[in-house]
Structures are given as structure tokens and as C-alpha cells.
Design a protein around this motif. Structure first.
Motif, PDB file in Angstrom:
ATOM      1  N   LYS A 197       4.612  33.276 -27.484  1.00 53.07           N
ATOM      2  CA  LYS A 197       3.442  33.387 -26.683  1.00 53.07           C
ATOM      3  C   LYS A 197       3.531  32.180 -25.330  1.00 53.07           C
ATOM      4  CE  LYS A 197      -1.617  33.214 -27.356  1.00 53.07           C
ATOM      5  NZ  LYS A 197      -2.729  32.951 -28.383  1.00 53.07           N
ATOM      6  N   LEU A 198       3.820  31.080 -26.074  1.00 57.56           N
ATOM      7  CA  LEU A 198       3.975  30.015 -24.962  1.00 57.56           C
ATOM      8  C   LEU A 198       4.969  30.330 -23.818  1.00 57.56           C
ATOM      9  CD1 LEU A 198       3.681  27.199 -24.121  1.00 57.56           C
ATOM     10  CD2 LEU A 198       5.594  26.280 -25.865  1.00 57.56           C
ATOM     11  N   TYR A 199       6.016  30.850 -24.256  1.00 59.75           N
ATOM     12  CA  TYR A 199       6.896  31.351 -23.056  1.00 59.75           C
ATOM     13  C   TYR A 199       6.433  32.266 -22.034  1.00 59.75           C
ATOM     14  CZ  TYR A 199      11.042  33.297 -20.717  1.00 59.75           C
ATOM     15  OH  TYR A 199      11.858  33.861 -19.845  1.00 59.75           O
ATOM     16  N   GLU A 204       3.712  33.387 -17.019  1.00 65.06           N
ATOM     17  CA  GLU A 204       2.778  33.882 -16.141  1.00 65.06           C
ATOM     18  C   GLU A 204       2.056  32.828 -15.215  1.00 65.06           C
ATOM     19  OE1 GLU A 204      -0.339  35.378 -18.796  1.00 65.06           O
ATOM     20  OE2 GLU A 204       0.827  36.869 -19.255  1.00 65.06           O
ATOM     21  N   VAL A 205       1.988  31.604 -15.609  1.00 64.97           N
ATOM     22  CA  VAL A 205       1.787  30.479 -14.840  1.00 64.97           C
ATOM     23  C   VAL A 205       2.646  30.280 -13.560  1.00 64.97           C
ATOM     24  CG1 VAL A 205       1.806  27.762 -14.743  1.00 64.97           C
ATOM     25  CG2 VAL A 205       0.752  29.032 -16.542  1.00 64.97           C
ATOM     26  N   LYS A 210       3.084  30.885  -7.688  1.00 61.50           N
ATOM     27  CA  LYS A 210       3.553  31.767  -6.649  1.00 61.50           C
ATOM     28  C   LYS A 210       2.760  32.407  -5.780  1.00 61.50           C
ATOM     29  CE  LYS A 210       8.390  32.322  -8.597  1.00 61.50           C
ATOM     30  NZ  LYS A 210       9.269  33.338  -9.108  1.00 61.50           N
ATOM     31  N   GLU A 211       1.990  33.059  -6.342  1.00 65.29           N
ATOM     32  CA  GLU A 211       0.670  33.721  -5.816  1.00 65.29           C
ATOM     33  C   GLU A 211      -0.152  32.942  -5.089  1.00 65.29           C
ATOM     34  OE1 GLU A 211      -1.021  36.018  -8.853  1.00 65.29           O
ATOM     35  OE2 GLU A 211       0.589  37.251  -9.208  1.00 65.29           O
ATOM     36  N   LEU A 212      -0.500  31.774  -5.645  1.00 66.02           N
ATOM     37  CA  LEU A 212      -1.485  30.817  -5.201  1.00 66.02           C
ATOM     38  C   LEU A 212      -1.040  30.240  -3.743  1.00 66.02           C
ATOM     39  CD1 LEU A 212      -3.970  29.224  -5.703  1.00 66.02           C
ATOM     40  CD2 LEU A 212      -2.752  27.269  -6.649  1.00 66.02           C
ATOM     41  N   LYS A 213       0.299  30.303  -3.749  1.00 65.51           N
ATOM     42  CA  LYS A 213       0.801  29.535  -2.490  1.00 65.51           C
ATOM     43  C   LYS A 213       0.781  30.541  -1.246  1.00 65.51           C
ATOM     44  CE  LYS A 213       4.691  26.523  -4.276  1.00 65.51           C
ATOM     45  NZ  LYS A 213       5.914  26.284  -4.292  1.00 65.51           N
ATOM     46  N   ALA A 226      -8.891  29.837 -11.734  1.00 66.25           N
ATOM     47  CA  ALA A 226      -9.527  29.854 -12.927  1.00 66.25           C
ATOM     48  C   ALA A 226      -8.374  30.504 -13.853  1.00 66.25           C
ATOM     49  CB  ALA A 226     -10.528  30.992 -12.485  1.00 66.25           C
ATOM     50  N   LYS A 227      -7.623  31.369 -13.627  1.00 67.43           N
ATOM     51  CA  LYS A 227      -6.532  31.875 -14.550  1.00 67.43           C
ATOM     52  C   LYS A 227      -5.703  30.603 -14.914  1.00 67.43           C
ATOM     53  CE  LYS A 227      -6.909  36.501 -12.663  1.00 67.43           C
ATOM     54  NZ  LYS A 227      -5.897  37.666 -12.061  1.00 67.43           N
ATOM     55  N   LEU A 228      -5.209  29.897 -13.966  1.00 65.21           N
ATOM     56  CA  LEU A 228      -4.231  28.748 -14.556  1.00 65.21           C
ATOM     57  C   LEU A 228      -4.909  28.004 -15.645  1.00 65.21           C
ATOM     58  CD1 LEU A 228      -2.854  28.022 -11.089  1.00 65.21           C
ATOM     59  CD2 LEU A 228      -1.657  28.998 -12.728  1.00 65.21           C
ATOM     60  N   LYS A 229      -6.130  27.689 -15.070  1.00 66.21           N
ATOM     61  CA  LYS A 229      -6.964  26.715 -16.146  1.00 66.21           C
ATOM     62  C   LYS A 229      -7.209  27.275 -17.474  1.00 66.21           C
ATOM     63  CE  LYS A 229      -9.805  24.236 -12.414  1.00 66.21           C
ATOM     64  NZ  LYS A 229     -11.078  24.112 -11.955  1.00 66.21           N
ATOM     65  N   LYS A 230      -7.306  28.486 -17.323  1.00 68.23           N
ATOM     66  CA  LYS A 230      -7.473  29.375 -18.785  1.00 68.23           C
ATOM     67  C   LYS A 230      -6.131  29.320 -19.533  1.00 68.23           C
ATOM     68  CE  LYS A 230      -8.662  33.773 -20.872  1.00 68.23           C
ATOM     69  NZ  LYS A 230      -9.218  35.236 -20.594  1.00 68.23           N
ATOM     70  N   SER A 231      -5.085  29.384 -18.798  1.00 64.54           N
ATOM     71  CA  SER A 231      -3.767  29.192 -19.372  1.00 64.54           C
ATOM     72  C   SER A 231      -3.203  27.594 -19.882  1.00 64.54           C
ATOM     73  CB  SER A 231      -2.413  29.758 -18.430  1.00 64.54           C
ATOM     74  OG  SER A 231      -2.406  30.817 -18.141  1.00 64.54           O
ATOM     75  N   TYR A 232      -3.710  26.818 -19.104  1.00 66.18           N
ATOM     76  CA  TYR A 232      -3.636  25.575 -19.588  1.00 66.18           C
ATOM     77  C   TYR A 232      -4.413  25.230 -20.805  1.00 66.18           C
ATOM     78  CZ  TYR A 232      -1.900  24.876 -14.759  1.00 66.18           C
ATOM     79  OH  TYR A 232      -1.123  25.017 -13.726  1.00 66.18           O
ATOM     80  N   ALA A 233      -5.635  25.775 -20.920  1.00 66.12           N
ATOM     81  CA  ALA A 233      -6.257  25.743 -22.255  1.00 66.12           C
ATOM     82  C   ALA A 233      -5.791  26.049 -23.353  1.00 66.12           C
ATOM     83  CB  ALA A 233      -7.828  26.051 -21.976  1.00 66.12           C
TER      84      ALA A 233
END
Length: 242
Positions: A197-199, A204-205, A210-213, A226-233
Motif C-alpha cells: 500500500k505504501l509503495y 501515485e505521489v 509530475k502532473e503538478l508541474k 489536496a490529493k498530495l496532502k491526503k497521501s502524506y496523511a
């Protein structure tokens, strides 16, 4: 290689022809012969010191460690999938060339449901380029976290291998999240489902960054962040639960 104990040493050189099969096109066969200088099985973790893992999905009774000398290290992306696809057992490939640089290749494999004599490669991971002569950040972290004695999960050979593979991915992508180094030293490695799950979360991050750039509007950037913050959490939660 990765401080694998001498009791597992094999040191057997294979003919390059062994890996040139009918599945390759004439062009691929020619390229393989031109780019590969030597293939050697350096170590083989067998026996039950680290238990085997066999069920309907996996047959993990050995872990093989190959050293492969290439004319140029950039060819590893071509040669790696060929060897990983041909070798049914879990294996680590250490590619190197005359420049004394190296890169490791891992593949998560499972049995083909329709034909158990065949395997399916779920994902392949390459480590970052690192020196074979000098200590740099990457080889220092590889030694600290994926050398034989530093693998936490010894429940079975599959979990042992997945820990090596995913840690190598993290070490080669430290900028994905500010907590990547904490992940390496955490207890997430004692559970296979958590590891995978971590991998996949980290992959995804990587894609979202890449999409953010390439995001063109503030709204797109906001959605991705927002999706990145959710992943970090979620990563923090994984560490806290273990």
C-alpha cells in the motif's frame, strides 16, 4: 553484493546465450548480445533460514542475485526486463559498467493464474545510479537499509525481497515526501499489505508531482495539492499504526 553472507555465494558465470530466447525479436537478440558483457549469479538465498513462501499466487523458494556487466549502464533499462521476465524466481540484478557505477534492478513477480509455470511481473524498480568505489548518499542509504543484515522482515522470502525493493525505490526518490527517511526507519516493513500500500501510494505521489508541474490553472494545482496532502496523511497514519 549488499553484504549477502558468504554461505549464499555461488559465483557462477552464465553464457549470454542462455538469456537469448525465442521470445526476443532478431533485433532484440542482436542488441542483447552487443550490450551485455557478462552475466554472473553471485549469490542465491536458499534453504529455510529465511522461510520459503508458496501458495496459489507465489512460489518464492529462492532469491537470486545477479551481477551483469554492460557496455554502458544506460542499457540496464533494456536488459533488466528481459532477465527479470526470463528468471521465474525473485532476483536482484546489479548492473555495472567500466565507469565503476552501478544500478540495482528489482521485480515483484507472481505466478500466472492460467499457467503456473509462467510468471507475471507486477512492477520493476531501478535504484538510482551510484558509485561502486566511493560512498555517496545513495549507496550509503542502500547499505544502511537494504544490506542483508538490515532487512527487518524475515518472515519469508517474499516479504524479505519486497522490503528490499520498496526501500530501494524510496532511497532513489527521497524528494517524494519530507518523511521518506522516517519511513525507512519505521516499522511499516513488518506487514506485506502495508508495504505494498505504501509503495503504490508513493507511486501515485510521483505521478501527481509530475502532473503538478504541467498543471495550467490554479484550480488544477489546488486539486492536485489536496490529493498530495491526503497521501502524506496516509503515510503518517501507516507509521503511527505500526
Amino acid at each position: 553484493m549488499l553484504d549477502i553472507p558468504s554461505r549464499y555465494k555461488i559465483d557462477k558465470t552464465f553464457s549470454i546465450k542462455t538469456f537469448i530466447t525465442a521470445d526476443l525479436t532478431p533485433k532484440e537478440k542482436k542488441r542483447f548480445k552487443e550490450e551485455v558483457i557478462e552475466i554472473k549469479l553471485s549469490h542465491q538465498i536458499a534453504g529455510e533460514e529465511i522461510p520459503s513462501f508458496v501458495n496459489d499466487e507465489y512460489d518464492c523458494q529462492v532469491i537470486l542475485f545477479f551481477t551483469v556487466q554492460l557496455k554502458k549502464l544506460k542499457y540496464a533499462n533494456f536488459v533488466g526486463p528481459i532477465i527479470q521476465g526470463l528468471v521465474k524466481s525473485l532476483c536482484v540484478i546489479e548492473f555495472y559498467d567500466h565507469s565503476s557505477q552501478q544500478v540495482y534492478c528489482f521485480s515483484h513477480k507472481r505466478l500466472n493464474i492460467q499457467d503456473k509455470s509462467q510468471i507475471v511481473v507486477e512492477e520493476t524498480v531501478y535504484s538510482s545510479l551510484t558509485s561502486m568505489q566511493f560512498t555517496d548518499e545513495i549507496n550509503g542509504l542502500l547499505k544502511e537499509y537494504i544490506a542483508y543484515d538490515n532487512i527487518y522482515n524475515r518472515g519469508n522470502k517474499l516479504d524479505f525481497y519486497l522490503e528490499m525493493m520498496i526501500k530501494a525505490y524510496i532511497i532513489s526518490n527521497l524528494s517524494l515526501w519530507s518523511g521518506t527517511r522516517a519511513l525507512l526507519a519505521s516499522n511499516v516493513w513488518y506487514n506485506r499489505d502495508t508495504m505494498l500500500k505504501l509503495y503504490h501510494g508513493l507511486k501515485e505521489v510521483e505521478q501527481r508531482k509530475k502532473e503538478l508541474k504541467s498543471a495550467r490553472t490554479i484550480a488544477e494545482q489546488s486539486t492536485i495539492n489536496a490529493k498530495l496532502k491526503k497521501s502524506y496523511a496516509q503515510f503518517k497514519e501507516m507509521m503511527e499504526k505500526t
